[in-house]
Design a protein around this motif. Sequence first.
Motif, mmCIF file in Angstrom:
data_model
loop_
_atom_site.group_PDB
_atom_site.id
_atom_site.type_symbol
_atom_site.label_atom_id
_atom_site.label_comp_id
_atom_site.label_asym_id
_atom_site.label_seq_id
_atom_site.Cartn_x
_atom_site.Cartn_y
_atom_site.Cartn_z
ATOM 1 N N ALA A 120 4.227 -7.546 -10.818
ATOM 2 C CA ALA A 120 4.011 -6.304 -10.066
ATOM 3 C C ALA A 120 2.678 -6.336 -9.326
ATOM 4 C CB ALA A 120 4.059 -5.112 -11.015
ATOM 5 N N PHE A 121 1.672 -6.983 -9.923
ATOM 6 C CA PHE A 121 0.361 -7.094 -9.269
ATOM 7 C C PHE A 121 0.455 -7.906 -7.981
ATOM 8 C CE2 PHE A 121 -3.646 -9.389 -8.672
ATOM 9 C CZ PHE A 121 -4.540 -8.324 -8.594
ATOM 10 N N LEU A 122 1.306 -8.938 -7.973
ATOM 11 C CA LEU A 122 1.457 -9.776 -6.793
ATOM 12 C C LEU A 122 2.351 -9.126 -5.739
ATOM 13 C CD1 LEU A 122 1.918 -13.292 -8.472
ATOM 14 C CD2 LEU A 122 -0.164 -12.321 -7.475
ATOM 15 N N ILE A 123 3.348 -8.369 -6.182
ATOM 16 C CA ILE A 123 4.310 -7.790 -5.242
ATOM 17 C C ILE A 123 3.823 -6.461 -4.680
ATOM 18 C CG2 ILE A 123 6.678 -6.894 -5.065
ATOM 19 C CD1 ILE A 123 7.496 -8.909 -7.164
ATOM 20 N N GLN B 190 2.851 -5.735 -0.983
ATOM 21 C CA GLN B 190 3.880 -5.941 0.030
ATOM 22 C C GLN B 190 4.919 -4.827 0.058
ATOM 23 O OE1 GLN B 190 5.412 -10.050 -0.096
ATOM 24 N NE2 GLN B 190 3.874 -10.489 -1.654
ATOM 25 N N VAL B 191 4.770 -3.823 -0.795
ATOM 26 C CA VAL B 191 5.757 -2.754 -0.898
ATOM 27 C C VAL B 191 5.299 -1.560 -0.078
ATOM 28 C CG1 VAL B 191 6.999 -1.228 -2.476
ATOM 29 C CG2 VAL B 191 6.389 -3.537 -3.209
ATOM 30 N N ASP B 192 6.219 -0.988 0.684
ATOM 31 C CA ASP B 192 5.950 0.206 1.478
ATOM 32 C C ASP B 192 6.482 1.419 0.710
ATOM 33 O OD1 ASP B 192 5.339 2.033 3.387
ATOM 34 O OD2 ASP B 192 6.861 1.372 4.838
ATOM 35 N N PHE B 193 5.598 2.341 0.377
ATOM 36 C CA PHE B 193 5.958 3.492 -0.441
ATOM 37 C C PHE B 193 6.152 4.760 0.388
ATOM 38 C CE2 PHE B 193 3.602 0.690 -3.308
ATOM 39 C CZ PHE B 193 4.474 0.603 -4.380
ATOM 40 N N VAL B 194 6.435 4.591 1.683
ATOM 41 C CA VAL B 194 6.569 5.773 2.541
ATOM 42 C C VAL B 194 7.745 6.639 2.093
ATOM 43 C CG1 VAL B 194 7.008 6.549 4.901
ATOM 44 C CG2 VAL B 194 5.515 4.592 4.489
ATOM 45 N N SER B 195 8.850 6.005 1.723
ATOM 46 C CA SER B 195 10.032 6.769 1.329
ATOM 47 C C SER B 195 9.841 7.517 0.012
ATOM 48 C CB SER B 195 11.248 5.843 1.221
ATOM 49 O OG SER B 195 11.008 4.825 0.270
ATOM 50 N N TYR B 196 8.828 7.116 -0.768
ATOM 51 C CA TYR B 196 8.578 7.783 -2.044
ATOM 52 C C TYR B 196 7.648 8.991 -1.900
ATOM 53 C CZ TYR B 196 10.426 3.494 -4.140
ATOM 54 O OH TYR B 196 11.217 2.433 -4.499
ATOM 55 N N PRO C 20 0.835 5.475 -10.394
ATOM 56 C CA PRO C 20 2.275 5.815 -10.397
ATOM 57 C C PRO C 20 3.108 4.891 -9.515
ATOM 58 C CG PRO C 20 0.945 7.795 -10.223
ATOM 59 C CD PRO C 20 0.015 6.639 -10.052
ATOM 60 N N PHE C 21 2.558 4.494 -8.351
ATOM 61 C CA PHE C 21 3.300 3.585 -7.476
ATOM 62 C C PHE C 21 3.400 2.190 -8.099
ATOM 63 C CE2 PHE C 21 1.478 6.819 -4.700
ATOM 64 C CZ PHE C 21 2.603 7.234 -3.997
ATOM 65 N N TYR C 22 2.300 1.770 -8.710
ATOM 66 C CA TYR C 22 2.314 0.464 -9.380
ATOM 67 C C TYR C 22 3.306 0.452 -10.534
ATOM 68 C CZ TYR C 22 0.707 -3.457 -12.223
ATOM 69 O OH TYR C 22 0.649 -4.610 -12.966
ATOM 70 N N LEU C 23 3.446 1.570 -11.224
ATOM 71 C CA LEU C 23 4.374 1.646 -12.346
ATOM 72 C C LEU C 23 5.818 1.527 -11.874
ATOM 73 C CD1 LEU C 23 4.640 2.018 -15.389
ATOM 74 C CD2 LEU C 23 4.682 4.486 -15.032
ATOM 75 N N LEU C 24 6.110 2.017 -10.674
ATOM 76 C CA LEU C 24 7.455 1.869 -10.123
ATOM 77 C C LEU C 24 7.805 0.385 -9.920
ATOM 78 C CD1 LEU C 24 7.516 4.731 -7.453
ATOM 79 C CD2 LEU C 24 8.641 4.726 -9.680
ATOM 80 N N VAL C 25 6.848 -0.370 -9.388
ATOM 81 C CA VAL C 25 7.064 -1.807 -9.179
ATOM 82 C C VAL C 25 7.187 -2.524 -10.514
ATOM 83 C CG1 VAL C 25 6.152 -3.889 -8.089
ATOM 84 C CG2 VAL C 25 5.795 -1.660 -7.011
ATOM 85 N N ALA C 26 6.310 -2.189 -11.443
ATOM 86 C CA ALA C 26 6.337 -2.849 -12.752
ATOM 87 C C ALA C 26 7.615 -2.528 -13.515
ATOM 88 C CB ALA C 26 5.115 -2.426 -13.570
ATOM 89 N N GLY C 27 8.142 -1.317 -13.341
ATOM 90 C CA GLY C 27 9.385 -0.948 -14.024
ATOM 91 C C GLY C 27 10.550 -1.805 -13.587
#
Length: 269
Positions: free
Chosen positions: A47-50, A53-59, A10-17
């Motif tokens: 999305a695989f590369l980014i 580096q993404v912090d999902f704490v706020s999600y 689900p977190f990866y899908l947010l980046v890919a979206g």
Amino acid sequence: MLETLVLRAPFYLLVAGRCFALLLTLPLFSMRTVPRIAKVALAGYMAFLIYPQVDFVSYQPYMTSEGVFNLNYLLLLSGEVLIGIITGFYVNIIFTAFSTAGQFFAFQMGFSASEVYDSLSQVENPLMGQFFNLIALLLFLQNHWAQILFSGGLTSSFTTMNSMLFLMDGAREHLMSFMLSSLTKLFADAFIIALPIMGTLFLISVTMGILSKAAPQMNLLSEGFPIMILLSFFIISSLIQVLCDFFIRSFGTGFINLQSLFAFFRGGQ
């Protein structure tokens, strides 16, 4: 890494979206000639590369243990897609300024009837608008602005902007004013690019009007259009270096404004 992506899909899908929405609105990549499967594959690779580096704490508060694919998650995903669309739309505005400049003086040149389908902007566009659009695209690729946008801008957008920004006080107002000011700058840049050619063609039109009064027997209609076309191309060829420098400065200013937008939301979070 793949096992982690499967567990945190689900977190990866947010980046890919967000990546996929950016590709759908970005010039060159948004062309219909680019296969949809290629856009999906490129968005997944980005999305695989980014993702690391993404912090999902706020999600986390919106990912309930009963299942992440709920209404809150759909709203989060919609927000990520909207951010990608806004970013790509802003870059598209910069390109539209060059295309609009060609439309300003195409009528005076006599090319107003030569509108053909432009695969970049996906609208009917005069030949001069397509000419400036292609030059801007070549400069965009030559100066590595695409790499900067993907590697730097998109990554920094994940650290500064997320779906929660639409809940911030004043965030939507600031975003709206930012986009409106970008549209204002679009017409200002287009007018600056087209002003030398428009002014010269206006003087030629005035001169031809005076000659038609002084010598009515002259067939200025058949001779005026070739003169305007040849002189317009002469002015463009003389100013092409200046126009290219202006294009590069426009891209630089646009990316600086985009970074200032990211900085604003970084301070607000």
